[in-house]
Structure formats: structure tokens, C-alpha cells
Enzyme design. Structure first.
Site: not given
Ligand code: GLP
Length: 241
Positions: A67, A136, A138, A143
Site C-alpha cells: 500500500d 481493527n 486491517h 479496512e
Molecule cells: C498500517 C499499514 C499496515 C500495517 C498496520 C499496522 O496501517 N498499512 O500494513 O500492518 O498499519 O502497523 P504497525 O505495524 O505499525 O502496528
């Protein structure tokens, strides 16, 4: 699903890096689906270290990231391209022209999503997809929704994701409200999926995703239908399971 219990973040990172290193060693032309966020940073650190010791070679590999924020150029300090360069790409020999991310500056979302899906298709899909997980549940930026999105699509980020990602920006107003995200089709068609999670704030997401019903309201729950998923989670992330 294979669930690997890790003691803590460092243990999770080492175990995940070993799986990626094995993938690249066994198939140097691997197509790696890569992820951003704080969770994979430790994993990338190990891969960089092993590359620098001459134990790993990414020269024939391809990477296709999950992404990118809409509206940020690849040079923006909080763009995911910049994150990937700082944490991985600038320190290993993966060819720049074979490291793909969505283009956040492309305002024609239909065009950009179609272009990205073509890239995934031209490489015959992903061999190993690394995933973090949002609070959440995702994955990528898929989402919670009323149905699973198939292809690459433009997402309107939820308040909870904006709040969680504010820590990387000066304030909440700076966090982009939209992103391009790979859809569930490319993730589910990956030959192997490796999801990593650390910390108590992921415990509910892990429980709902892997021990509850499959529903687009819990995006990662779709992984219950994938036949080769490895989840590496530490004790805190598994506290509710
Ligand atoms: C972001 C990314 C995800 C990631 C998530 C969790 O929104 N788009 O790919 O897995 O957050 O992030 P973190 O690893 O910082 O908790």
C-alpha cells in the site's frame, strides 16, 4: 494456519526474517509482498544484516508492496516508499526497477489501481506475502467493510487507523485520509502468507481474525481460508487467544 508463538518482538522478528531468508535462498527470483508499519522493522533489520554479511542475495528478487498513502510522493518522509528505502531497499541489492509500490501522487485512482494489478499479474502473483495487522484487523489498508475488496483499490482510512498512524506525523491533520491498497485477491493468491504481530494492542485483532468468524468486518479473518498461512505472534499479541 500455523501459529508460531514468539517470546517478544525480537523473537518474532528473528523468526519472521528466517522464513523470508529461506524463501529467497531457495528461490532467488521470489516475488516478495512487503509491508510497512513498525512491526516489520525488526524483521527487515535482520535481512539487512544477513545481506551485508553476504549470506543473502536479493539481486534477482522482486518486491511488491501492499500500500501507499494517496497524496504523498515517494520522497515524502512518511510515504511508504521512503519507509521501504530507509528500512530495507537502500541497504540490500534488490533492483530499484523491481521494487514496486503504488504511486501515491497518481490522482486517477482507476488508472493507478489497474496499473498496480497489472504489475502483480505480470509477475505471476506473490510467492511470500508479509503482513502486519492493524488494531481493527486491517491488512494492507483493507479496512473493515461490508464486503472484501478484490483488486487494488483506493481506501478511505478509518478514524482508528488515522489515530493509530498519527504517531508517524506531526499531528492528526497531516495524516492522509486516503490510500491505495492491494486487495484481498492478490493477498489470498499469494503462495504463502506470513503475518506478524507484537504487543497487547494487537491481541483483540489476532483473536478476532483467527479464532472468530470470517467476515469483512474483520479483514484479516479471510486468511482463515488461505491454505498456507503462518502467523508469528508474541505472547502479548496472543494474550486473548
Ligand atoms: C498500517 C499499514 C499496515 C500495517 C498496520 C499496522 O496501517 N498499512 O500494513 O500492518 O498499519 O502497523 P504497525 O505495524 O505499525 O502496528
Amino acid at each position: 494456519m500455523r501459529l508460531i508463538r514468539a517470546k517478544n518482538y525480537d523473537d518474532m522478528s528473528l523468526k519472521a526474517a528466517n522464513i523470508i531468508a529461506a524463501q529467497v535462498s531457495l528461490n532467488p527470483k521470489s516475488v516478495l509482498g512487503l509491508a510497512t508499519g513498525s512491526t516489520p522493522i525488526g524483521t527487515y533489520r535482520h535481512l539487512v544484516e544477513w545481506y551485508q554479511k553476504g549470506e543473502l542475495d536479493f539481486g534477482k528478487a522482486v518486491s511488491i508492496n501492499l500500500d501507499e498513502y494517496c497524496g504523498l510522493s515517494g520522497e515524502h518522509p512518511q510515504s511508504y516508499r521512503r519507509f521501504m528505502r530507509e528500512n530495507l531497499f537502500d541497504h540490500i541489492n534488490i533492483p530499484a526497477d523491481r521494487s514496486f509500490l503504488p504511486d501515491g501522487t497518481q490522482t486517477d485512482s482507476v488508472l493507478e489501481c489497474a496499473r498496480y494489478d497489472r504489475i502483480i499479474e505480470e509477475h505471476n502473483g506473490i510467492d511470500l506475502q508479509l503482513l502486519g495487522i492493524g488494531r481493527n484487523a486491517h491488512i494492507g489498508f483493507n479496512e473493515p467493510d461490508s464486503c472484501f475488496a478484490c483488486g487494488t483499490h483506493q481506501v478511505i482510512l478509518t478514524e482508528s487507523t488515522i489515530a493509530a498512524n498519527t504517531r508517524f506525523f506531526e499531528d492528526e491533520a497531516q495524516v492522509p485520509r486516503k490510500a491505495y491498497s492491494m486487495g484481498m485477491q492478490a493477498i489470498m493468491q499469494a503462495k504463502r502468507v506470513l503475518l506478524i504481530a507484537s504487543g497487547a494492542d494487537k491481541a483483540e485483532a489476532i483473536r478476532n481474525s483467527f479464532f472468530g468468524p470470517v467476515t469483512p468486518q474483520v479483514p484479516a479473518s479471510i486468511l482463515q481460508l488461505h491454505r498456507d498461512v503462518i502467523v508469528i505472534a508474541d505472547e502479548a499479541a496472543l494474550a486473548d487467544c
